[in-house]
Structures are given as structure tokens and as C-alpha cells.
Design a protein around this motif. Structure first.
Motif, PDB file in Angstrom:
ATOM      1  N   GLU A   1      28.696 109.506 -17.967  1.00 26.98           N
ATOM      2  CA  GLU A   1      28.330 110.525 -16.988  1.00 26.98           C
ATOM      3  C   GLU A   1      27.110 110.014 -16.217  1.00 26.98           C
ATOM      4  O   GLU A   1      26.507 109.004 -16.598  1.00 26.98           O
ATOM      5  N   GLY A   2      26.751 110.716 -15.155  1.00 22.53           N
ATOM      6  CA  GLY A   2      25.474 110.461 -14.509  1.00 22.53           C
ATOM      7  C   GLY A   2      24.468 111.361 -15.192  1.00 22.53           C
ATOM      8  O   GLY A   2      23.875 111.044 -16.216  1.00 22.53           O
TER       9      GLY A   2
ATOM     10  N   GLN B   1      37.558 109.815 -17.948  1.00 22.88           N
ATOM     11  CA  GLN B   1      36.113 109.865 -18.169  1.00 22.88           C
ATOM     12  C   GLN B   1      35.696 111.002 -19.094  1.00 22.88           C
ATOM     13  O   GLN B   1      34.822 110.839 -19.953  1.00 22.88           O
TER      14      GLN B   1
ATOM     15  N   ASN C   1      27.002 108.793 -11.160  1.00 22.70           N
ATOM     16  CA  ASN C   1      27.568 108.415 -12.451  1.00 22.70           C
ATOM     17  C   ASN C   1      26.838 107.222 -13.044  1.00 22.70           C
ATOM     18  O   ASN C   1      26.234 106.427 -12.319  1.00 22.70           O
TER      19      ASN C   1
ATOM     20  N   ALA D   1      21.632 106.600 -14.103  1.00 22.51           N
ATOM     21  CA  ALA D   1      22.658 106.472 -13.066  1.00 22.51           C
ATOM     22  C   ALA D   1      22.206 105.533 -11.957  1.00 22.51           C
ATOM     23  O   ALA D   1      23.020 104.813 -11.368  1.00 22.51           O
TER      24      ALA D   1
ATOM     25  N   SER E   1      28.504 104.891 -15.094  1.00 19.04           N
ATOM     26  CA  SER E   1      29.657 104.266 -15.737  1.00 19.04           C
ATOM     27  C   SER E   1      29.377 102.816 -16.085  1.00 19.04           C
ATOM     28  O   SER E   1      28.629 102.122 -15.385  1.00 19.04           O
TER      29      SER E   1
END
Length: 374
Positions: A286-287, A213, A120, A153, A122
Motif C-alpha cells: 500500500e502507500g 494487491q 503506493n 511511498a 509497491s
């Protein structure tokens, strides 16, 4: 080699999420005469993939879920487990980021090669994000090798210094079995019939668990606006999660519940994608989502939030839009994207390095080199 080397994969639960699907894609395609996977899962629940894992020769161990207050007990579990099983493994491949610095540090003390894997990209927008960042930060000082599903990521999780300069870092593509995703009119007709969709209806679709998410609230708002342009449109939401009932209630209040299909968790994603006309993903972060690779492999156009890395566009069929834009503007964008001629994109996926066979071969070689150097 008399028997395969074993790699310990550390994950939450082996259900049909993005990271878990990626791991299973690799597991099915690695040379299991040379490399085998075992799993530590942070739950006592039975996962969707558990039976398949056992059928493929893998073992599953159940670890307590980390909740800060059980910090000492969590470390004790890992020390006891590795005191009994460390000789079985060459490496520990960690997919759970929050506690990676704990279990990978203990794994180092038993002489195992340690891999941290980021799925991810984030940021910090909630208290949960802050806690995750604090818990996972020291992983960059513990792991011997770093994987990520995208460059972004990797940077978000480990920092630019590790990704770009002085550590062993690899982007491991979220690869898929491209053959399964080739668009097929016969399969589309079959799925349309199964889902009670008329071939003349436009179908928007999303694949992802129901949590903050993925931003399902926004998906519903966009679909509501889109139906003002195309009243007969249908939305398919594939997945499950804690927020599913909340989204069900929202569709009911907005009087669009008869146009939204909740499929639950499915094992026939390649076939379901044939029923879509456009894939939508307005995630907060997202990754590099494997579902978007799958959608492109199925020949779909995709509309994503611009918080998602541009690395995911490997066919030229992906467009990005800010979630600061209104649902009305997103709906108008979808209107402009449809219709289009759906094409076979398999070779583009392969050329971009997202075919599972080549990725699994690379990973097999990587694990074997670790074994040779021990």
C-alpha cells in the motif's frame, strides 16, 4: 483575482478508489474561488465522481489508455491537448505513475509546473510491477515537484536520493473530513438493520477494490478460521473489481457465503464503518491507505499486514502482522483484539495532520505560490 487558477489532475478514472477519494476530499474543501481542478482520465467510461466534478466546476477530458504499442499516439494526444489547453493551467498534477514521465515531460515543454504524486509503495513481485517500474523510473528526472502519501511511498517510487536530499518533496497526508467519521450508536444500529446484522454479532470489515494487491483470498481464509472461534461472525467486503467473482466463488465453496456481505461500491463509507468491529487489511503493498485513516477516525481497531507503512498508525489502534503467518494465526490475533471500548478519535486524527480542512488549505496555498512564481 478575477477567476481561479486551474490545475490539471491526471488520473485513470474517477471512481471510488483510494487516490480518487483523496483527490475528491481535497477538491470539495479547497477554496474554489481561488483554485479549480480539471481532470484528464485514461478511459471513455463515466466515473462515479464525474457528475460531482462537473457540479463543482471541473472539466473532464478523456485520454487514450496507454498500452505501450500506442506510445506514439499517446504522446500525440498529449501534445495536441496541451497545444490547445496549456494556457488554461498553472500546473499538471500527475497521479498516474506509469506514464508520468511522458505527460509531465510534454507539460514541461509548455511551461507548466509539473507534480508527480505517488499513492503506493509497491515492490517488484509480478511482471506488471516490473513494467510499471521501467515506465515510471524516468519521472524522477522529469517532474519539478514530488508528492507522496507517505515517506515510504515516496522512496519506493522516486528513490531515497530525491525524497531525502536534493528535490522538492512533500508528504501530502491522505486527509479526511473527520466530522463524518465519529462513531455513532444510532448510525450503527441503522446500518446493522439495513445489512440484517444482529447487534450481538461480531463484524469484520474491509474496504478496497478486488484485485491482487488487496489480498482478498487471504481475508477469506482468515475469516474462515475466525468463524471457528466465533461461528456467528460476519464479514463485510466493500468495493468492486475484477476478482470479485473469484472471491464470491471461494466463499461459496467454503460454505461461508451466508456470512459474507458484498456491498459493492458505496458512497456511505462513514456509516458502514459504524457497523464494523474490526478493520482488516492484509495487502501485499500500500502507500498510506486512506481507508485505514477512515477506520481509525471511526474508532476502529485495525489489523494490517506488516508490508504497510507504520506511518498509518496515528491513533495507536493499529496492529501489524506478517502475511507469512497463517490465516489461523491471524484469526487468533483477532480473537485477542476483541472486544474493546470504541472511542472518539477525532482529535487524534486532527493532531496527526489528517483533517482535510488544514490539508486543503495547505494545498491551496501551494498552488497559489506556483502561480505567483510563474
Amino acid at each position: 483575482m478575477d477567476k481561479p487558477i486551474r490545475i490539471l489532475q491526471v488520473i485513470g478514472v474517477m471512481n471510488r478508489g483510494g487516490a480518487e477519494t483523496m483527490i475528491m476530499n481535497l477538491y470539495r474543501n479547497i477554496d474554489r474561488t481561488k483554485v479549480q481542478f480539471d481532470f484528464v482520465v485514461h478511459t471513455n467510461e463515466v466515473g462515479s465522481f464525474d457528475e460531482e466534478i462537473k457540479a463543482l466546476g471541473g472539466r473532464i477530458y478523456h485520454c487514450p489508455r496507454y498500452v505501450i504499442k500506442n506510445h506514439i499516439g499517446y504522446k500525440k494526444w498529449w501534445k495536441k491537448f496541451l497545444s490547445e489547453h496549456s494556457q488554461d493551467y498553472i500546473a499538471v498534477h500527475g497521479h498516474i505513475g506509469s506514464t508520468a514521465s511522458i505527460y509531465l515531460s510534454i507539460s514541461n515543454s509548455y511551461g507548466l509546473y509539473t507534480i508527480a504524486h505517488s499513492h503506493n509503495a509497491s515492490g517488484i513481485s509480478t511482471l506488471k510491477d516490473v513494467v510499471y517500474k521501467l515506465l515510471s523510473y524516468n519521472t524522477r528526472n522529469v517532474a519539478k515537484c514530488f508528492f507522496a502519501c507517505s515517506q515510504l511511498a515516496g522512496i519506493k517510487r522516486y528513490g531515497r536520493q530525491i525524497v531525502c536530499n536534493n528535490k522538492i518533496f512533500f508528504v501530502l497526508n491522505n486527509a479526511i473530513d473527520t466530522e463524518k467519521y465519529i462513531c455513532n450508536d444510532c448510525i450503527k444500529n441503522k446500518k446493522d438493520k439495513e445489512l440484517c446484522i444482529d447487534e450481538s454479532q461480531i463484524v469484520l470489515g474491509h474496504v478496497g477494490r478486488f484485485d491482487h494487491q488487496k489480498n482478498h483470498q487471504f481475508i477469506i481464509d482468515v475469516f474462515y478460521e475466525y468463524k471457528k472461534h466465533v461461528p456467528s461472525a460476519v464479514l463485510i467486503l466493500v468495493g468492486d473489481g475484477d476478482l470479485k467473482n473469484e472471491i464470491l466463488e471461494k466463499t461459496n465453496k467454503m460454505n461461508i457465503d451466508d456470512s459474507v456481505i458484498f456491498t459493492g461500491v458505496r458512497s456511505d463509507i462513514p456509516e458502514l464503518l459504524n457497523a464494523f468491529d474490526l478493520f482488516i487489511m492484509p495487502s501485499f503493498y500500500e502507500g498510506l491507505p486512506v481507508s485505514v485513516i477512515e477506520a481509525q477516525a471511526s474508532g476502529l481497531k485495525c489489523l494490517l499486514s506488516d508490508t504497510i507503512t507504520k506511518e498509518v498508525d496515528i491513533t495507536g489502534s493499529v496492529e501489524f502482522m506478517s502475511i507469512e503467518k497463517s490465516p489461523k494465526e491471524w484469526a487468533e490475533k483477532i480473537v485477542s483484539m476483541l472486544p474493546y471500548e470504541r472511542k472518539n478519535t477525532q482529535q487524534k486524527i486532527i493532531d496527526a495532520g489528517y483533517d482535510i480542512k488544514s490539508t486543503a488549505e495547505w494545498l491551496t496555498d501551494f498552488y497559489l505560490k506556483i502561480s505567483e512564481n510563474k
